[in-house]
Design a protein around this motif. Structure first.
Motif, PDB file in Angstrom:
ATOM      1  N   LEU A  38       0.822  -1.210   0.000  1.00  0.00           N
ATOM      2  CA  LEU A  38       0.000   0.000   0.000  1.00  0.00           C
ATOM      3  C   LEU A  38       0.859   1.264   0.000  1.00  0.00           C
ATOM      4  CD1 LEU A  38      -2.744   1.414   0.180  1.00  0.00           C
ATOM      5  CD2 LEU A  38      -2.660   1.109   2.663  1.00  0.00           C
ATOM      6  N   ARG A  39       1.909   1.271   0.784  1.00  0.00           N
ATOM      7  CA  ARG A  39       2.740   2.474   0.860  1.00  0.00           C
ATOM      8  C   ARG A  39       3.421   2.756  -0.475  1.00  0.00           C
ATOM      9  NH1 ARG A  39       5.595   1.571   6.803  1.00  0.00           N
ATOM     10  NH2 ARG A  39       3.645   1.370   7.988  1.00  0.00           N
ATOM     11  N   ALA A  40       3.804   1.699  -1.179  1.00  0.00           N
ATOM     12  CA  ALA A  40       4.421   1.897  -2.503  1.00  0.00           C
ATOM     13  C   ALA A  40       3.408   2.495  -3.471  1.00  0.00           C
ATOM     14  CB  ALA A  40       4.953   0.564  -3.034  1.00  0.00           C
ATOM     15  N   TRP A  41       2.162   2.036  -3.412  1.00  0.00           N
ATOM     16  CA  TRP A  41       1.109   2.605  -4.250  1.00  0.00           C
ATOM     17  C   TRP A  41       0.941   4.092  -3.949  1.00  0.00           C
ATOM     18  CZ3 TRP A  41      -3.884  -0.676  -5.273  1.00  0.00           C
ATOM     19  CH2 TRP A  41      -3.526  -1.934  -5.783  1.00  0.00           C
ATOM     20  N   LEU A  42       0.847   4.425  -2.661  1.00  0.00           N
ATOM     21  CA  LEU A  42       0.625   5.812  -2.260  1.00  0.00           C
ATOM     22  C   LEU A  42       1.813   6.690  -2.648  1.00  0.00           C
ATOM     23  CD1 LEU A  42      -0.867   5.189   1.312  1.00  0.00           C
ATOM     24  CD2 LEU A  42      -2.146   5.790  -0.759  1.00  0.00           C
ATOM     25  N   ARG A  43       3.007   6.183  -2.419  1.00  0.00           N
ATOM     26  CA  ARG A  43       4.204   6.965  -2.740  1.00  0.00           C
ATOM     27  C   ARG A  43       4.263   7.273  -4.230  1.00  0.00           C
ATOM     28  NH1 ARG A  43       7.360   3.992  -0.209  1.00  0.00           N
ATOM     29  NH2 ARG A  43       8.057   2.637  -1.898  1.00  0.00           N
ATOM     30  N   ALA A  44       3.954   6.278  -5.057  1.00  0.00           N
ATOM     31  CA  ALA A  44       3.991   6.483  -6.510  1.00  0.00           C
ATOM     32  C   ALA A  44       2.914   7.459  -6.970  1.00  0.00           C
ATOM     33  CB  ALA A  44       3.833   5.142  -7.221  1.00  0.00           C
ATOM     34  N   ALA A  45       1.817   7.553  -6.207  1.00  0.00           N
ATOM     35  CA  ALA A  45       0.723   8.473  -6.540  1.00  0.00           C
ATOM     36  C   ALA A  45       0.901   9.834  -5.869  1.00  0.00           C
ATOM     37  CB  ALA A  45      -0.620   7.873  -6.133  1.00  0.00           C
ATOM     38  N   HIS A  46       2.051  10.028  -5.181  1.00  0.00           N
ATOM     39  CA  HIS A  46       2.377  11.294  -4.503  1.00  0.00           C
ATOM     40  C   HIS A  46       1.375  11.616  -3.393  1.00  0.00           C
ATOM     41  CE1 HIS A  46       5.360  11.879  -7.627  1.00  0.00           C
ATOM     42  NE2 HIS A  46       4.420  11.749  -8.549  1.00  0.00           N
ATOM     43  N   ILE A  47       0.970  10.589  -2.675  1.00  0.00           N
ATOM     44  CA  ILE A  47       0.076  10.754  -1.530  1.00  0.00           C
ATOM     45  C   ILE A  47       0.865  10.457  -0.261  1.00  0.00           C
ATOM     46  CG2 ILE A  47      -1.952   9.813  -0.344  1.00  0.00           C
ATOM     47  CD1 ILE A  47      -3.169   9.335  -3.125  1.00  0.00           C
ATOM     48  N   GLY A  48       0.944  11.447   0.634  1.00  0.00           N
ATOM     49  CA  GLY A  48       1.732  11.298   1.847  1.00  0.00           C
ATOM     50  C   GLY A  48       1.020  10.581   2.965  1.00  0.00           C
ATOM     51  N   VAL A  49      -0.312  10.725   3.013  1.00  0.00           N
ATOM     52  CA  VAL A  49      -1.105  10.133   4.093  1.00  0.00           C
ATOM     53  C   VAL A  49      -2.406   9.582   3.530  1.00  0.00           C
ATOM     54  CG1 VAL A  49      -2.355  10.572   6.243  1.00  0.00           C
ATOM     55  CG2 VAL A  49      -0.171  11.713   5.836  1.00  0.00           C
ATOM     56  N   PHE A  50      -2.744   8.362   3.924  1.00  0.00           N
ATOM     57  CA  PHE A  50      -4.060   7.803   3.614  1.00  0.00           C
ATOM     58  C   PHE A  50      -4.665   7.340   4.928  1.00  0.00           C
ATOM     59  CE2 PHE A  50      -6.766   4.079   2.256  1.00  0.00           C
ATOM     60  CZ  PHE A  50      -7.784   4.855   1.722  1.00  0.00           C
ATOM     61  N   GLU A  51      -5.627   8.104   5.417  1.00  0.00           N
ATOM     62  CA  GLU A  51      -6.326   7.780   6.662  1.00  0.00           C
ATOM     63  C   GLU A  51      -7.520   6.903   6.340  1.00  0.00           C
ATOM     64  OE1 GLU A  51      -9.698   7.964   9.117  1.00  0.00           O
ATOM     65  OE2 GLU A  51      -9.553   9.318   7.396  1.00  0.00           O
ATOM     66  N   PHE A  52      -7.564   5.695   6.893  1.00  0.00           N
ATOM     67  CA  PHE A  52      -8.688   4.804   6.616  1.00  0.00           C
ATOM     68  C   PHE A  52      -9.397   4.439   7.915  1.00  0.00           C
ATOM     69  CE2 PHE A  52      -4.740   2.387   6.914  1.00  0.00           C
ATOM     70  CZ  PHE A  52      -5.035   1.349   7.792  1.00  0.00           C
ATOM     71  N   HIS A  53     -10.719   4.285   7.830  1.00  0.00           N
ATOM     72  CA  HIS A  53     -11.512   3.996   9.030  1.00  0.00           C
ATOM     73  C   HIS A  53     -12.412   2.783   8.877  1.00  0.00           C
ATOM     74  CE1 HIS A  53     -13.876   6.916   6.568  1.00  0.00           C
ATOM     75  NE2 HIS A  53     -14.806   6.001   6.757  1.00  0.00           N
ATOM     76  N   GLY A  54     -12.512   2.225   7.674  1.00  0.00           N
ATOM     77  CA  GLY A  54     -13.378   1.064   7.474  1.00  0.00           C
ATOM     78  C   GLY A  54     -12.852   0.167   6.376  1.00  0.00           C
ATOM     79  N   ALA A  55     -11.518  -0.002   6.330  1.00  0.00           N
ATOM     80  CA  ALA A  55     -10.920  -0.850   5.297  1.00  0.00           C
ATOM     81  C   ALA A  55     -11.157  -2.324   5.634  1.00  0.00           C
ATOM     82  CB  ALA A  55      -9.421  -0.577   5.191  1.00  0.00           C
ATOM     83  N   LEU A  56     -11.282  -3.144   4.617  1.00  0.00           N
ATOM     84  CA  LEU A  56     -11.480  -4.570   4.849  1.00  0.00           C
ATOM     85  C   LEU A  56     -10.286  -5.152   5.596  1.00  0.00           C
ATOM     86  CD1 LEU A  56     -12.930  -5.743   1.403  1.00  0.00           C
ATOM     87  CD2 LEU A  56     -14.185  -5.410   3.546  1.00  0.00           C
ATOM     88  N   ALA A  57     -10.534  -5.674   6.788  1.00  0.00           N
ATOM     89  CA  ALA A  57      -9.454  -6.236   7.590  1.00  0.00           C
ATOM     90  C   ALA A  57      -8.855  -7.481   6.932  1.00  0.00           C
ATOM     91  CB  ALA A  57      -9.968  -6.575   8.992  1.00  0.00           C
ATOM     92  N   SER A  58      -9.620  -8.107   6.052  1.00  0.00           N
ATOM     93  CA  SER A  58      -9.132  -9.305   5.362  1.00  0.00           C
ATOM     94  C   SER A  58      -8.075  -8.982   4.316  1.00  0.00           C
ATOM     95  CB  SER A  58     -10.297 -10.039   4.697  1.00  0.00           C
ATOM     96  OG  SER A  58     -10.946  -9.200   3.742  1.00  0.00           O
ATOM     97  N   GLN A  59      -7.941  -7.704   3.944  1.00  0.00           N
ATOM     98  CA  GLN A  59      -6.947  -7.305   2.957  1.00  0.00           C
ATOM     99  C   GLN A  59      -5.633  -6.979   3.663  1.00  0.00           C
ATOM    100  OE1 GLN A  59      -8.673  -4.135   0.541  1.00  0.00           O
ATOM    101  NE2 GLN A  59      -9.748  -5.633  -0.731  1.00  0.00           N
ATOM    102  N   SER A  60      -4.604  -7.740   3.340  1.00  0.00           N
ATOM    103  CA  SER A  60      -3.310  -7.595   4.016  1.00  0.00           C
ATOM    104  C   SER A  60      -2.668  -6.235   3.775  1.00  0.00           C
ATOM    105  CB  SER A  60      -2.360  -8.702   3.557  1.00  0.00           C
ATOM    106  OG  SER A  60      -2.147  -8.624   2.142  1.00  0.00           O
ATOM    107  N   ALA A  61      -3.107  -5.510   2.755  1.00  0.00           N
ATOM    108  CA  ALA A  61      -2.518  -4.201   2.443  1.00  0.00           C
ATOM    109  C   ALA A  61      -2.600  -3.231   3.615  1.00  0.00           C
ATOM    110  CB  ALA A  61      -3.217  -3.605   1.224  1.00  0.00           C
TER     111      ALA A  61
END
Length: 359
Positions: free
Chosen positions: A97-120
């Protein structure tokens, strides 16, 4: 890895097809929140709607829809109204996930209801929650029987409400798709009154909330459609629910009711009728989202695990977020009793409110 950032409306045909194929292949993505059409509705309501598209060796491997903010701060699709979110991609595929965000120039992704089953989201998870599900995959009567076996008192209470309705002069009936503008306006008015009385932030005080619901209700496709359902008692609307559905799951989103009929619990009856209709339509269930409400506990069959946290990349905004998290953790470990949890709660409330005004 090739990463691009686009608006949903800018997705090409091959990208749209890949998105729909990923959703169809993964039971975990049955919620209408994961439908491409929901992302398009968010774009109609909010100009900051974007999708991260990731390719490896020329092949699309996944998408992450989100709301982009100032200084590289991003939130889930739908902002605070997005009860459930996550990666739309190949089932079981490992995602950095961090590699995806870094490549998209996103410094922070705050999540509150992400699927816990997703290892990302695993490495950045700070807390867990769950989305309640009314399971009607084996039919409505099978759900009733299972709930009666688990909590007979709760189901007796439901039966009592129906008996009260049967005694009402003028009768009652359920409308699954009420297209009258009056229904939506009543829901919003009742909901705003509820927010005022309880001191909860009024989500309709920001214009994009209404725009999002209107965009959802205009959708009438097979894979995704909006729902405005009503319970009519004595020829007047006693309860309204505005939500959405995929071909596999309905999402119970904005229910509200006329307090003159509170003795009959019209909101609960509306949910039960929604479950009955979902079963007839061949859907697997009704998703209620998170929240420790009695009606959710009484009527739900199980919960889908959700993860809450903050993924950061090397950036100024990422550094600020990490320092804030470190401060919260330090205070929570201090011997301050109940006070130790106050900074974390305050920061989360501030972030939620900021999510409404970020558009």
């Amino acid at each position: 890895m090739d990463v691009t950032l686009k608006k949903p409306s800018e997705l090409g045909q091959s990208e749209r097809q890949a998105w729909c194929e990923f959703v169809a292949a993964d039971p975990a993505l049955a919620s209408p929140y994961f439908a491409l059409e929901f992302a398009e509705c968010c774009e109609e309501a909010r100009s900051d709607t974007r999708v991260i598209i990731v390719r490896e060796k020329g092949q699309i491997v996944g998408f992450l829809p989100l709301q982009t903010g100032h200084f590289g701060y991003a939130r889930p699709l739908g902002g605070p109204l997005g009860d459930v979110h996550g990666i739309v991609g190949e089932p079981g595929r490992a995602v950095d996930l961090r590699a995806w965000l870094r490549a998209a120039h996103i410094g922070v992704f705050e999540f509150h209801g992400a699927l816990a089953s997703q290892s990302a989201f695993r490495d950045d998870t700070e807390a867990r929650d769950g989305s309640w599900i009314v399971d009607v995959s084996d039919g409505f009567e099978a759900w009733r029987a299972r709930r009666r076996a688990v909590d007979s008192k709760a189901m007796r209470n439901v039966d009592t409400r129906y008996k009260r309705l049967e005694r009402v002069e003028g009768g009652h009936h359920f409308v699954m798709a009420d297209t009258r503008p009056q229904a939506l306006e009543l829901m919003i008015a009742w909901k705003r009154d509820q927010y005022r009385q309880t001191g909860v932030f009024d989500v309709f005080s920001v214009a994009w909330t209404r725009k999002l619901l209107q965009a959802v209700l205009r959708r009438e496709g097979e894979r995704f459609f909006g729902l405005c359902s009503t319970l009519i008692i004595n020829d007047e609307i006693a309860a309204v629910h505005v939500g959405m559905a995929s071909d596999r799951m309905s999402h119970f989103w904005f229910p509200a009711y006329n307090h003159d009929y509170s003795r009959m619990s019209p909101g609960v009856v509306l949910l039960v009728e929604t479950a009955r209709t979902a079963a007839v339509m061949g859907q697997h269930g009704v998703e209620l989202g998170p929240g420790q409400y009695a009606f959710k506990k009484d009527l739900s069959s199980y919960q889908v695990g959700l993860a809450c946290g903050c993924a950061t990349t090397p950036s100024l905004m990422g550094m600020v977020c990490r320092q804030s998290t470190a401060f919260e953790q330090a205070v929570s470990k201090a011997p301050l009793g109940r006070v130790a949890g106050w900074p974390g709660k305050a920061l989360r409330k501030i972030d939620r409110l900021a999510g409404f005004y970020a558009a």
